[in-house]
Structure formats: C-alpha cells, structure tokens
Scaffold this motif. Structure first.
Motif, short mmCIF file in Angstrom:
data_model
loop_
_atom_site.label_atom_id
_atom_site.label_comp_id
_atom_site.label_asym_id
_atom_site.label_seq_id
_atom_site.Cartn_x
_atom_site.Cartn_y
_atom_site.Cartn_z
N GLU A 185 0.89 -1.20 0.05
CA GLU A 185 0.01 0.07 -0.05
C GLU A 185 1.02 1.18 0.09
OE1 GLU A 185 -2.44 1.30 3.64
OE2 GLU A 185 -3.83 0.42 2.32
N ILE A 186 2.26 1.05 0.75
CA ILE A 186 2.84 2.32 0.74
C ILE A 186 3.40 2.61 -0.61
CG2 ILE A 186 5.07 3.22 1.85
CD1 ILE A 186 2.67 3.27 3.61
N VAL A 187 3.92 1.45 -1.21
CA VAL A 187 4.51 1.64 -2.56
C VAL A 187 3.53 2.30 -3.62
CG1 VAL A 187 5.38 0.39 -4.53
CG2 VAL A 187 6.25 -0.18 -2.23
N GLU A 192 1.22 6.60 -6.83
CA GLU A 192 -0.26 7.32 -7.22
C GLU A 192 -0.91 8.00 -5.88
OE1 GLU A 192 -3.04 5.06 -9.71
OE2 GLU A 192 -1.44 3.58 -10.18
N PRO A 193 -0.23 9.05 -5.54
CA PRO A 193 -0.57 9.75 -4.15
C PRO A 193 -2.11 10.19 -4.31
CG PRO A 193 0.99 11.13 -5.34
CD PRO A 193 1.10 9.65 -6.08
N GLU A 194 -2.66 10.75 -5.54
CA GLU A 194 -3.86 11.24 -5.84
C GLU A 194 -4.97 10.21 -5.28
OE1 GLU A 194 -1.50 11.19 -8.18
OE2 GLU A 194 -0.80 13.37 -8.15
N LYS A 202 -4.72 11.19 4.51
CA LYS A 202 -3.03 11.29 4.47
C LYS A 202 -2.67 9.86 5.02
CE LYS A 202 -2.31 16.12 5.15
NZ LYS A 202 -1.78 17.15 5.76
N LEU A 203 -1.57 9.37 4.45
CA LEU A 203 -1.08 8.36 4.70
C LEU A 203 0.00 8.39 5.81
CD1 LEU A 203 -2.46 6.49 2.42
CD2 LEU A 203 -0.34 5.30 2.03
N PRO A 204 0.19 7.23 6.62
CA PRO A 204 1.14 7.39 7.51
C PRO A 204 2.48 7.91 7.24
CG PRO A 204 0.23 5.22 7.65
CD PRO A 204 -0.24 5.83 6.32
N LYS A 205 2.93 8.69 8.22
CA LYS A 205 4.34 9.27 7.74
C LYS A 205 5.50 8.20 7.88
CE LYS A 205 3.36 14.04 9.10
NZ LYS A 205 3.61 15.07 9.76
N GLY A 206 5.17 7.19 8.96
CA GLY A 206 6.31 6.27 9.30
C GLY A 206 5.73 4.97 9.44
N LEU A 207 6.39 3.71 9.21
CA LEU A 207 5.91 2.50 9.46
C LEU A 207 7.03 1.81 10.39
CD1 LEU A 207 4.15 3.11 7.00
CD2 LEU A 207 3.89 0.62 6.86
N LEU A 208 6.77 1.18 11.49
CA LEU A 208 7.62 0.48 12.24
C LEU A 208 7.37 -1.02 12.10
CD1 LEU A 208 9.79 0.83 14.26
CD2 LEU A 208 8.14 0.66 16.16
N LEU A 209 8.50 -1.76 11.69
CA LEU A 209 8.41 -3.10 11.56
C LEU A 209 8.99 -3.85 12.60
CD1 LEU A 209 9.85 -3.53 7.88
CD2 LEU A 209 7.66 -3.48 8.52
N THR A 210 8.20 -4.61 13.42
CA THR A 210 8.57 -5.19 14.58
C THR A 210 8.61 -6.80 14.44
OG1 THR A 210 6.56 -4.97 15.67
CG2 THR A 210 7.91 -3.18 16.10
N GLY A 211 9.24 -7.51 15.10
CA GLY A 211 9.05 -9.04 14.98
C GLY A 211 10.47 -9.62 15.64
N PRO A 212 10.23 -11.01 15.83
CA PRO A 212 11.65 -11.75 16.06
C PRO A 212 12.71 -11.59 15.11
CG PRO A 212 9.73 -13.01 16.35
CD PRO A 212 9.08 -11.82 15.59
N ALA A 303 7.63 20.57 7.93
CA ALA A 303 6.97 19.42 7.30
C ALA A 303 7.73 18.64 6.31
CB ALA A 303 5.56 19.64 6.69
N ASN A 304 7.55 17.23 6.52
CA ASN A 304 8.28 16.35 5.55
C ASN A 304 7.29 15.74 4.65
OD1 ASN A 304 10.86 17.12 6.60
ND2 ASN A 304 10.83 15.55 8.41
N ASN A 305 6.61 16.44 3.92
CA ASN A 305 5.72 15.90 2.92
C ASN A 305 6.40 14.71 1.71
OD1 ASN A 305 3.88 17.19 4.09
ND2 ASN A 305 3.87 19.17 2.92
N GLY A 306 5.84 13.86 1.88
CA GLY A 306 6.32 12.91 0.70
C GLY A 306 7.40 12.02 1.04
N ILE A 307 7.91 12.13 2.43
CA ILE A 307 8.73 11.19 2.90
C ILE A 307 8.26 10.10 3.65
CG2 ILE A 307 11.12 11.16 4.47
CD1 ILE A 307 11.87 13.91 3.38
N ILE A 308 8.50 8.89 3.58
CA ILE A 308 8.09 7.66 4.26
C ILE A 308 9.31 7.13 5.09
CG2 ILE A 308 6.96 5.48 4.27
CD1 ILE A 308 5.14 7.73 3.25
N VAL A 309 8.95 7.08 6.25
CA VAL A 309 10.06 6.48 7.23
C VAL A 309 9.67 5.23 7.40
CG1 VAL A 309 11.56 6.93 9.17
CG2 VAL A 309 10.80 8.83 8.06
N ILE A 310 10.59 4.24 7.32
CA ILE A 310 10.42 2.67 7.76
C ILE A 310 11.60 2.20 8.74
CG2 ILE A 310 9.98 0.61 6.84
CD1 ILE A 310 8.95 1.72 4.39
#
Length: 635
Positions: A185-187, A192-194, A202-212, A303-310
C-alpha cells in the motif's frame, strides 16, 4: 693551588681530560705554568690540549692564543719548540687549515646539555606527536562536519540508493502476507498519491516493522526498494554515532535534507533501537541529541511531505514513547514467525532455487518446523544441500532435510559416548512407551517419528506433528498430552521395575507439571479451584495460603490421573509395546507410519536395518551415537 702544589694542578687537569679547565684561558695558563715549574713542557703533553682547543670549544680561541703568546715570548727553547710542535700537529690534523684565534671574530657554537639530554629529547618527541594528533583529529572533525570525510573515504551515508539497485521484489517475500500488504500500500501511494488523498486523507508518515530476528524485516525493505521506483535511502541505527559529539545529530539532518530534495522517497532505518531507545538521565548527551534530532525531523516544526520513514527493530518495548507516537510512526506492522502455511511457502521458495528429490514432502517438513523463522528455514535447506552434496547425491533427499532439522532443533549427533546394551534397551522401551500412548490415546497429535539416535542432551525422542497450527487446545488434547509425557516413565517401571527407573523422565515430568498447573491456574479446568485465573508466580503469591495449597493438590491429582491412564494403556498393549521397543533397538529410527503399523496392526517394518557403528545385539556393549539418558517426547 698552582703556587703551592703545581703537581696537583697537572694531575687534576690531565685526570679529567681537561673537561673543566682546558676550555678556558685561565685554566690553560695555570696548566702551562705548572709544566714550566716542574720542567715537563713536552709536545706530547700539549698536543691533546691543542687538539681540543682547535675543535671550537667555548673560549678556546683565547686559550689557544695564549699558548701562541707563550711560544713567542718564552725564553726556553725547549718550551718554544714544544708549543710550536703542538700547534703544527694540530694544524696538520685539521687538513692544513689555520685556526682563527682573533677575538674580534669568535667561533659561534651551540651548547648541549649532557645531563638529562635523552629525557629532554623524549619530551620534545612526545610533545610533537601530541600536537600532530590534535591537529589531525581537528582536521578530520572539520571534514566530517562538512560532509567531506565520507566522500574522501569512498562511502557516504547520504548516498542515494535507487530502487533499481535492489534485486528483490514482493514476489520474493513469502510467509508474511499481512506485513507485505501493508507495505504494498505504501509503494502504491508513492506511485499514485492522488488515489489516496482525494478525500483529504493522508497516509502514515512512518511505519515500524517489529518482530523476532530472521522473520524478513530487512528483506521487506529490500523489496520496497525494488518495487517503489523512487529514491530509497537506508541506514542502520549504529551508523549515526561516532566518537565525536554531535555527529549523529548532524548525520540525521543530512539524511533528511537529502531526502527532501528527492521527495517523494523512502527512508529505511534498520535496527532503529540503536538510536531510538528510551531516554533517561544517565544517557550520554550525544545519544540524546541524535534521538532528539530524529524526533524533530520526523515530526517537528518543518513538514516532511512525501517522505516515508520505515524503521525495523526486534525490541519494540525499548523504543522511546515519543518516537512511536502517532505522527511519527503511525503504524506498527508486526512481522511474526510464519505459520504452517507460511513455512510451506518459504520452503517451496527455497526448494525452487535448489534441486529437490521426488521423495521430499514440503507439507510434512513445514508441519515439523513450528516456531522456525524464515532465516532458520533457509539454514535448514542449506545444511541439507551441503550434506547431500558431500554424500554425492544428485538431489536433496527428504532424509537429509530431516537430518538438518534434527540438528538445528536438538544439536549434532554425539559419537564419542560408550552406551551399554542395557542403557540402549532402557531408552528403546522408554521411547516406545511415549509412541504407543500417543498412537492409542484419542486426542494426541500424530507421531511423526520415534528414534533412539542420540542428539544433543537426549538419547532418543518421539516427535509429534499437529495437523495444523495450534492456537488453542481442548481438555481432551491436554489430557492426551499429559498421558504421552507419562508414557516413558510408566514403561520403565513396567519393564524394569520401580527400583531400576532412571532419571530420563525428568523433562517429561517437567512438561506434565507445567501443563497441569496451567490447566488449574489459567484455563479453569479444576472444579476445586473454579473458573479463576492465577497469572503466574506473582498472581499466586497474591492468593491466600489455602488457595495455593489447593492449587498444588489439584496439580498432583491431574498428574496422578494421567499416570494411571498411561499405566492402563501400556498394560493393555504390552505385546505391541515389546514389538515397538525391539524394532527401535533393531532399526534405531522408525517413521510414524511404521510405528502405527506395529501398534495397530502388529506388522514389523519391511526394510533393511540401519548399520550401527560397531553395533552388536543382545547383552553385549555397543557404541551408539549418544550421551546421557534424557529421552523425551518432542511436540
């Protein structure tokens, strides 16, 4: 001294080689007087003095001039001849060069302190090295602050890594479908942001991947880099910090400044807990500065528009609460251990990259690897491939995969211990007791295999595979599991007697006790305690003494009832128990189908027995790969 003891003057002057007297005019004058008084005026004695004076010592010009005057004015012919001879010898030793004795044109010399010279030299050398170190360090800090140091070294944390550099795609990521959907979904948003913002969302600014560890968090980031088609910045949490205070904060600023110029883009920070750990007063100021800069850059005044932090981490609980709040990391994407279907997909992916034999059953292998991560499954396939190659096989066999799985789960085979036939027989009947109870008892998981081939700390085991992923267990299944645990201990008592029971059932009793206590304190399967939850040791301590006594009594009742059921099962099937144990002693390892054929149909396996190393039958000692007896059941 010269007036009364001219002999002492000559002796002292010549004893110390004239160190204190021959370099001054007065000392030389007194020495010449003493020689004249005692009639010792000899060219051989004056030659060394003239030689020293000719080398340019301090005040030597005046002393040499005095000798010349003595030679001119003296009335003693012998004295004149001696001085002239000494001067002539000194002049010839200097290559025929005349020595300037004119006081108006003195010879300039440098003084050397003979006492403590090496200490002074060491101090000067150390001081020079310290100055050089400070200058080089300051110069390096200036280059690093300007961003030139990393460029000169050929690297650079600010270098943009385009998505085309990654050869991974989402099709290469299996076993974590839910996490992959979130990132897909992020990709799509970046492409196609529109499509996502037409209603004001608005989509999330950041996603955190957690797990073993080993579940594929970094692999997902590589797949994003390959699929996104946008600039992809990546860094590890440890790459921000160095010995210089403030470098981490500056690197965070540089990273986000470069990302703003390439917006829309993705920033991936692996092992973010290295800089995003919870802050406290004991932390170093540099660590706080780096984290504070990261917080400001992710959601600060600008603001950091258009930057996705993972971000990716194995320790979500260690992260600072300000970092994982909405507005920075809005979404938490858990990348958990794969289920049975996920393990099957991962094994199929790895098997497509290797050559598998036709007898390999991926479904059975996936069921037999509960709790394994994607990295461990890759290691399993890789070890099986290496073993098959060493044995000269054309493809990876199912036997090699089972060998690799047992090695990872239980350890390598132990080939150095000498096990007697009596111990081997005890192990065979112990494991046969587990297997028989598991086959006969309703609700028990199917037996996958039984073996007396020692690995790790176990001389043997019975492996059970559930039909699918088990998220909950019924009372019947729990009772069946208790009976299987008790089967090994009961078998030893029935065959060898109570006095010959070994300590091999310790792990079985531990599993049974833990399960029975959970049934009483967590699952509400005790009428005496009731439908009450006691959360572990802390919860039990809050209970009254009477309640804890009742809990212990109920645990003992449940295990005793299970022991009684296992005893009845083995007594009713004593003949099949003996058959199964003898088959284990003969073949060492039996598959689940062979165990069921013996117990349910009384049919022995129709195959050649395994070749034991230095094997023997009966009561003779045999060398079996193994160690101490700690057999048990593996579920």
């Amino acid at each position: 001294m010269n007036a009364h003891y001219p002999e002492a003057v000559i002796r002292r002057f010549e004893a110390n080689n004239g160190i204190n007297f021959s370099y001054c005019e007065q000392g030389v004058r007194e020495y010449v007087k003493a020689l004249v008084k005692l009639d010792r005026f000899d060219a051989n004695k004056l030659a060394p003095v003239v030689e020293r004076l000719s080398n340019g010592s301090p005040s030597s010009a005046a002393a040499l001039s005095h000798l010349a005057d003595v030679g001119k004015k003296g009335s003693d012919k012998a004295g004149k001849a001696a001085i002239a001879s000494a001067l002539s010898a000194a002049t010839s030793s200097r290559g025929g060069q005349s020595f300037n004795t004119n006081p108006t044109s003195p010879l300039h010399v440098a003084m050397v302190d003979s006492a403590g010279g090496w200490r002074n030299q060491m101090w000067k050398t150390g001081r020079t090295l310290a100055v050089v170190f400070i200058v080089v360090t300051a110069f390096g800090a200036i280059l690093d602050d300007k961003g030139l140091g990393s460029r000169l070294s050929g690297g650079g944390s600010n270098e943009v890594r385009m998505s085309t550099e990654s050869d991974k795609r989402f099709k290469d990521v299996v076993g974590c479908d839910e996490a992959k959907e979130e990132l897909e979904e992020i990709v799509e948003y970046l492409r196609e942001p529109e499509k996502f913002t037409r209603l004001g969302g608005k989509l999330p600014k950041g996603l955190l991947l957690t797990g073993p560890p080993g579940t594929g968090k970094t692999l997902l980031a590589k797949a994003i880099a390959g699929e996104a088609g946008v600039p992809f910045f990546y860094a590890s949490g440890s790459s921000f910090e160095e010995v210089y205070v403030g470098v981490g904060a500056r690197r965070v600023r540089d990273l986000f400044d470069a990302a703003k110029k390439k917006s829309p883009c993705i920033i991936f920070i692996d092992e973010i807990d290295a800089i995003g750990g919870s802050r406290n007063l004991k932390d170093q100021s540099a660590m706080k500065m780096t984290l504070n800069e990261l917080l400001v850059q992710m959601d600060g005044f600008a603001a950091n528009n258009g930057i996705i932090v993972i971000g990716a981490t194995n320790f979500k609980k260690s992260l600072d609460q300000a970092l994982i709040r909405p507005g920075r990391f809005d979404k938490m994407v858990p990348v958990s251990l794969p289920d049975v279907q996920g393990r099957k997909q991962i094994l199929e992916l790895y098997s497509s990259q290797t050559k598998m034999d036709k007898d390999v059953d991926i479904s059975v292998l996936a069921r037999g690897t509960p709790g394994m991560s994607g990295a461990e499954l890759y290691n399993l396939v890789n070890q099986a491939a290496v073993k098959s190659s060493i044995e000269g096989l054309d493809a990876i066999s199912h036997k090699a995969l089972e060998w690799a799985k047992d090695k990872i789960l239980m350890g390598a085979e132990r080939k150095s211990a000498l096990i007697t036939a009596k111990t081997a027989k005890c192990t065979a009947y112990h494991e046969a007791g587990h297997a028989l109870v598991a086959i006969v008892t309703d609700g028990a998981d199917p037996v996958h295999k039984a073996t007396i081939m020692p690995r790790g700390q176990a001389l043997g085991l019975v492996a059970q595979l559930p039909e699918g992923d088990q998220t909950s267990w019924s009372l019947k299944q729990m009772n069946a599991r208790l009976d299987v645990c008790m089967g090994g201990r009961v078998a030893e008592e029935l065959i060898f007697g109570e006095e010959n029971v070994t300590s091999g059932a310790s792990s079985d009793l531990q599993q049974a006790t833990n399960l029975a206590r959970a049934m009483v304190t967590k699952y509400g399967f005790s009428d005496e305690i009731g439908k009450v939850f006691h959360a572990g040791a802390a919860g039990e301590q809050q209970s009254s003494d009477e309640t804890r006594i009742k809990i212990d009594a109920e645990v003992k009742r449940i295990t005793d009832e299970s022991y009684t059921r296992a005893t009845k099962t083995l007594k009713d099937n004593a003949k099949r128990h003996h058959m199964l144990a003898k088959a284990l002693m003969e073949y060492e390892t039996l598959t689940g189908d062979e165990c069921r054929a013996i117990v349910l149909k009384g049919k022995l396996p129709k195959r050649k027995k395994e070749n034991l190393e230095n094997g023997a039958k009966g009561d003779q000692s045999i060398l079996i790969r193994g160690g101490s007896l700690t057999g048990g059941v593996k579920g």
